[in-house]
Design an enzyme around this catalytic site. Structure first.
Site, PDB file in Angstrom:
ATOM      1  N   ALA A  63       0.867  -1.182   0.000  1.00 34.35           N
ATOM      2  CA  ALA A  63       0.000   0.000   0.000  1.00 34.35           C
ATOM      3  C   ALA A  63       0.899   1.226   0.000  1.00 34.35           C
ATOM      4  O   ALA A  63       2.072   1.151   0.358  1.00 34.35           O
ATOM      5  CB  ALA A  63      -0.872  -0.023   1.244  1.00 34.35           C
ATOM      6  N   GLY A 110       0.453  -5.168   0.545  1.00 35.92           N
ATOM      7  CA  GLY A 110      -0.674  -5.059  -0.387  1.00 35.92           C
ATOM      8  C   GLY A 110      -0.321  -5.571  -1.773  1.00 35.92           C
ATOM      9  O   GLY A 110      -1.207  -5.985  -2.530  1.00 35.92           O
ATOM     10  N   GLU A 115      -0.809  -9.178  -1.524  1.00 41.88           N
ATOM     11  CA  GLU A 115      -2.262  -9.381  -1.406  1.00 41.88           C
ATOM     12  C   GLU A 115      -2.939  -9.233  -2.773  1.00 41.88           C
ATOM     13  O   GLU A 115      -3.886  -9.956  -3.092  1.00 41.88           O
ATOM     14  CB  GLU A 115      -2.845  -8.378  -0.400  1.00 41.88           C
ATOM     15  CG  GLU A 115      -2.408  -8.688   1.033  1.00 41.88           C
ATOM     16  CD  GLU A 115      -2.884  -7.641   2.027  1.00 41.88           C
ATOM     17  OE1 GLU A 115      -2.448  -6.476   1.898  1.00 41.88           O
ATOM     18  OE2 GLU A 115      -3.684  -7.982   2.914  1.00 41.88           O
ATOM     19  N   GLU A 142       3.849  -5.998   6.901  1.00 45.73           N
ATOM     20  CA  GLU A 142       3.056  -4.984   7.608  1.00 45.73           C
ATOM     21  C   GLU A 142       3.408  -4.903   9.082  1.00 45.73           C
ATOM     22  O   GLU A 142       3.343  -3.842   9.700  1.00 45.73           O
ATOM     23  CB  GLU A 142       1.560  -5.285   7.447  1.00 45.73           C
ATOM     24  CG  GLU A 142       0.978  -4.915   6.091  1.00 45.73           C
ATOM     25  CD  GLU A 142       1.135  -5.990   5.026  1.00 45.73           C
ATOM     26  OE1 GLU A 142       1.942  -6.927   5.228  1.00 45.73           O
ATOM     27  OE2 GLU A 142       0.458  -5.897   3.991  1.00 45.73           O
TER      28      GLU A 142
END
Ligand code: 3HC
Length: 692
Positions: free
Chosen positions: A66, A105, A108, A128
């Site tokens: 992210a 992310g 993911e 994370e």
């Protein structure tokens, strides 16, 4: 080619659509990337000519996570969940083509594709936890479904990455492409289309969860195994709870747990501190007056003077990354001992399985020893690591200057002495710098780089790059006694001493500091370092508690006793004798001992450190407040989840710190509590150090 957004485009070749993300430097999932993926997928689903989709990234890496710079801001549509759902529920195959690092992310996103291929250098991870978070886009539920709960526990609680081969073995990728990644991924997509195989949604799988279901003790055992390493951190435990949910609950309920815990972490102080530190660390590498393109001096061979604990540890850093080192000693016996300890250290690491027996030989082979300083002549960098005596260091630098080739960098590992005075004895003060390693030097991440008045910019640039090359995090500081790290430490140690005179005992002070999150307390640290550093037996006359302890041969852990008594496993226990000595000292100074609260201990140990940090900033010894935090996190084990002393101060509020310091200044009459003008100014303006 069609531009989807300014960060993504779409091409169609022979029925295979390729969505390319291009958001340098690391293809973070910024709004434009999410929009590009979502729009691209929708376009492809609506286009009958598209049979399959490849998702690939331009530049040095697949999506690395992210966009951390968007955290804390107003949410921007489309959200990551919405984007990934669109992909996972697509009725045309989507193939992720991965190079570089698929992190957070990014991984993911790949897990929401139906297939994954990668090149042989690709790496995968959910880091994370290092930002005080957990994967919040379904990763906690999907990764265990692919690699199993055990592997997911390891990866998610440490952030450790796995390579392409392991990814293939665990089923995280279907294929390693050994030709061009893009064409390999397109060929793979063609095969998928031709085979007509059903699309796999990871959410629908649970075969890999079975073994964890049959092993209910797994999670508690795992918790125990990481307890010491993760003490004080919230995120590792929250990651574990999510994996437990993946094992025990249906997918959508697991996602609900993930969301709840993610939001809790995201809005908490730990994640704020860890995100702050992510950028602090990267900021520290930037030196305003030393541009990125400053030329560097080549470092192909390093000399180290001194085969003691520091010299040995320093040398290992170079050998670890393949740089030859020559260690200089004055006595053969000391040299042999030093080289022997290095070998033993490597052998112990090999026994733990962290390096191979071959690595031990290669690394030891890179480290040679000599009793002749002339052997340093062809070194590009020489690091002096002898004991802290300015006269001795000056003598060594005078000699070095006459021996080592022109252009070579001469560095001192001094932890407190004046680099300018050392540089002044040479004819090349521009090539002299401080490289202050922290003990154990082969383990601690910090390198405090000390810039003298005449240190040249290319020497600074070379030293900063060299730090990165040997896997250290560098912070550039100026010359003052103790530089940044030890200068701040002196304040804490002085207060700890004062507190035991007023009524506390060493173990009480230490407990408060350890509970705060530091790896050890003030007195444990003194015992570890040795109480006799700088102590002179002849001159000692029982004038301080330290003198008394050293005179009683309680010189710290190495003599089995210091502020604490130690058993054969070096486990400390409070000492009745030390308590007696302390009480006698208080009485001799006419101090009426009182109960000192834990809060007072904490404030009096920590706030003067912050105050000293403010003075260091005022004097320009550190470039930024965040550099001070980097020094304290990596050099002294300040708890990362509190961001460093300066971030911690901001989180409390500088007005409160100033008021508390003034309270202690008045109560004790000790001028060191007088708040630094810079801090007063910021506090009055309602600002923090981060505003500087
Ligand atoms: N968001 C925003 N910026 C990022 C970023 C991210 N995720 N990752 C890296 N950057 C920036 C860095 O700040 C740096 O900027 P700068 O040049 O202005 O200082 C630049 O990209 C290059 O980064 P590095 O200096 O770290 O480059 P390296 O090549 O050494 O390392 C990397 C590359 C391995 C990708 C490393 O940057 C990294 O580990 N990044 C963070 C990865 C991460 O934590 N991902 C998870 C994010 S949280 C998440 O995804 C939540 C999700 O679950 C919902």
């Amino acid at each position: 080619m069609t531009a989807l957004t300014d960060m993504a485009d779409l091409t169609l070749e022979d029925g295979i659509a390729v969505i390319t993300i291009d958001n340098p430097p690391v293809n973070a999932l910024s709004q434009g990337v999410r929009q590009g993926i979502k729009d691209g997928v929708e376009k492809c689903l609506a286009d009958n000519a598209v049979k399959a989709i490849v998702l690939i990234c331009a530049g040095r890496t697949f999506i690395a996570g992210a966009d951390i710079t968007e955290f804390g801001g107003a949410p921007k549509e489309p959200g990551l969940h919405e984007t990934l759902d669109r992909m996972e529920n697509a009725d045309k195959p989507i193939v992720a083509a991965i190079h570089g690092t698929a992190l957070g992310g990014g991984l993911e996103t790949a897990l929401c594709c139906h297939f994954r291929v990668c090149d042989s250098g690709a790496r995968f991870g959910l880091p994370e936890v290092n930002l005080g978070l957990l994967p919040g886009a379904g990763g906690t539920q999907r990764l265990p479904r692919v690699v199993g709960a055990e592997k997911a526990l390891q990866m998610m609680t440490s952030g450790v990455q796995i390579g392409a081969e392991e990814a293939l073995a665990t089923g995280l990728v279907e294929q390693i492409v050994d030709t061009d990644l893009r064409s390999g991924a397109v060929a793979f997509a063609h095969e998928v289309v031709a085979s007509g195989q059903p699309l796999q949604r990871i959410r629908d799988r649970d075969d890999k969860l079975q073994s964890a279901r049959g092993n209910p003790g797994l999670f508690d055992e795992f918790r125990k195994s990481i307890a010491r390493k993760t003490r004080g951190f919230l995120a590792p435990e929250y990651n574990i709870r999510c994996i437990e949910a993946a094992v025990n609950l249906p997918f959508d309920e697991g996602i609900a747990v993930e969301q709840k815990l993610f939001m809790e972490l995201m809005s908490g102080p730990q994640s704020r501190a860890q995100q702050y530190f992510f950028f602090a660390e990267r900021q520290a590498a930037k030196i305003p007056d030393v541009p990125r393109d400053t030329p560097e001096r080549p470092i192909n061979k390093v000399g180290v003077i001194g085969a003691g604990t520091m010299g040995g540890g320093i040398s290992m850093n170079m050998a670890n990354v393949g740089i030859p080192v020559i260690i200089i000693e004055t006595q053969q016996e000391a040299l042999d001992r030093g080289l022997g300890i290095i070998r033993k250290n490597y052998e112990n690491t090999a026994k733990k399985g962290r390096i191979s027996a071959d690595d031990v030989e290669t690394r030891c082979g890179l480290i040679t020893g000599s009793l002749d300083m002339q052997d340093l002549a062809d070194c590009d960098l020489v690091i002096e690591a002898v004991y802290e005596s300015l006269d001795l260091k000056k003598e060594i630098f005078t000699k070095l200057d006459g021996i080592v080739k022109a252009g070579a960098i001469l560095a001192s590992n001094t932890s407190a002495l004046d680099i300018n005075q050392i540089a002044a004895v040479t004819a090349r003060p521009e090539s002299v710098i401080g490289l202050h390693f922290f003990s154990p030097a082969n383990v601690m991440k910090l390198l405090e780089i000390v810039r003298g008045d005449h240190t040249a910019k290319d020497v600074i640039k070379t030293s900063m790059s060299f730090a990165k090359r040997i896997n250290k995090v560098a912070a550039l500081v100026g010359v003052c006694p103790g530089f940044v790290g030890n200068r701040i430490l002196f304040q804490r140690q002085a207060q700890a001493q004062q507190l035991i005179m007023e009524g506390a005992l060493p173990h009480q002070v230490d407990k408060v500091l350890v509970d705060f999150g530091l790896p050890m307390g003030a007195f444990q640290m003194s015992d570890l370092a040795g109480l006799d550093i700088g102590w002179n037996k002849q001159a000692s006359n029982g004038a301080t508690i330290r003198d008394m302890l050293c005179e009683a041969d309680r010189r710290g852990q190495k003599t089995g006793a210091g502020y604490y008594d130690y058993d054969e496993n070096r486990t400390p226990s409070p000492s009745a004798l030390v308590e007696k000595i302390i009480l006698e000292f208080s009485a001799k100074d006419g101090i009426d001992r009182r109960v000192v609260s834990d809060q007072e201990i904490l404030e009096r140990c920590i706030y003067p450190m912050i105050n000293e940090g403010a003075k260091i900033l005022e004097e320009g010894i550190a470039i930024r407040a965040s550099d001070i935090d980097v020094v304290w996190v990596y050099g002294y084990g300040w708890p990362l989840y509190r961001g460093g002393p300066m971030h911690y101060a901001d989180s409390i509020g500088l007005d409160q710190i100033v008021a508390t310091l003034r309270k202690y200044a008045e109560a004790t009459g000790d001028a060191t509590f007088e708040p630094a003008p810079l801090m007063v100014k910021l506090a009055e303006a309602g600002q923090g150090f981060s505003s500087l």
